[in-house]
Design a protein around this motif. Sequence first.
Motif, short mmCIF file in Angstrom:
data_model
loop_
_atom_site.label_atom_id
_atom_site.label_comp_id
_atom_site.label_asym_id
_atom_site.label_seq_id
_atom_site.Cartn_x
_atom_site.Cartn_y
_atom_site.Cartn_z
N GLN B 221 0.79 -1.22 0.00
CA GLN B 221 0.00 0.00 0.00
C GLN B 221 0.83 1.28 0.00
O GLN B 221 0.41 2.30 -0.55
N THR B 251 -2.18 -4.17 -1.70
CA THR B 251 -1.89 -3.01 -2.57
C THR B 251 -3.07 -2.04 -2.67
O THR B 251 -2.95 -0.95 -3.22
N PRO B 253 -5.67 0.69 -1.66
CA PRO B 253 -5.69 1.76 -0.65
C PRO B 253 -6.90 1.63 0.27
O PRO B 253 -7.93 1.08 -0.14
#
Lengths: 254, 254
Positions: B221, B251, B253
């Motif tokens: 992230q 990954t 958000p």
Amino acid sequence: MPVDWSDIDHVTKVDPAEDLPADLSILDRTDLVIVGGSDGVTEENTLDAVERIREQCPGLPLFQEPNSASHVSRETVEAVDNLAVPAVYNGDRDNFVEKHVDFFTEVARKPEEALGSGLPLVGDLIAERGREAVAEVAEKVIGEGYVVQNLESKAAAESGVERRYDTDQVAGAALATEALYGFEVFYVEYSGTYGGPRDVEAAAQYLDETVLLYGGGIERQEQTREILDAGADAVVVGDCFHDDPERFVRTIPE
Amino acid sequence: MPVDWSDIDHVTKVDPAEDLPADLSILDRTDLVIVGGSDGVTEENTLDAVERIREQCPGLPLFQEPNSASHVSRETVEAVDNLAVPAVYNGDRDNFVEKHVDFFTEVARKPEEALGSGLPLVGDLIAERGREAVAEVAEKVIGEGYVVQNLESKAAAESGVERRYDTDQVAGAALATEALYGFEVFYVEYSGTYGGPRDVEAAAQYLDETVLLYGGGIERQEQTREILDAGADAVVVGDCFHDDPERFVRTIPE
């Protein structure tokens, strides 16, 4: 200011390296002037032609079609309504993409770096006014997706065109312009020879938002009419403007 | 239907020739799926992947990014929201212009002619419904102006990329996209390696109407955040979706 293409049937292409006719009032009935050429064109003679035409026809839309980044400067960008940038579908990679990325790379480069670049006029443009100038150039750019159909022409030699498109490919390039490349103009260029209405018909059927121009060998009003009837938004007349002003006037529709 | 890019931060690229994760609910928090690849991709496995993803996430925007015209058919065009068509700025002529004109030439060709063409699926598509199908393809096309920055990648080999762009050239290509080529998307592709924020920052400063995507090597992230903070509209995550679903989820958000 965006051009209202619905008012434009007849475009005159003026080569600033050639002599202009003594009597520029023959431009009174054309609808748009594009100033551009290759041999002998400079920023200076471009500006000179632009100024003389502006003086004669103050309200006439006027584009610069630069053949090289060195023809573009702060003064030319400010003097014209739009920068028409040709990308040649059936040309080499340089003339469809590479030289344009190079040009915009120079425009986008930071001022201090651009000053030392090989494109002094663009560098000067940017150095003086920074981001504002970049935005002004970008806003004035009108993309033209060209198909160059006369292999014997100088335009073909200069843009690396080695084969004509058949009418199916002209239609495909038109559809690609409408659907994928967002050029404002699709331009069928016969450069010095009259190509007739077939390519224009093939392209027109797939163009809705895109403006369709035809140039090449137009010498009389019947040809202008034939091309417009085939679906072009406008014809572009060049050579006879310089060579034969009386003939030029006869290409303008009533 | 046009995509509302303001809602899209995280894009998942799905290769239909690879196995999909057993649990597709990991797609619930991505914002858009792009289905496409090269080796082993067919119209059939594309449709299969699209159908499985639609079943899991009915409201999720879903694109096909065809690598070849043979991956496109009436069924794939109908099954997806958009056809994303990559044009590679730093690739060869074929991958920026020629194969696209060929594709649209096939699409535009008259039905009876297209039937005998080398692109049977497109031919079939057109033969069945004529002009209406042409309009449907054209309306669904979204152009993607790519810069491919990992010379060791398969993407580079397939698109004829022999040199990276420096950040000035990335900025120039971005400005060219915004001002000249009307691609809806500008795509910085590091394909398998993490390229960091520099190219994204360089491009973002000149993009206003154009959507900016970054893909390559995103595994957590913090990287997603770094790229979004640099000005990308969204990150594209591919490999780990297939290889490591847990990493993939990290990954996305918050």
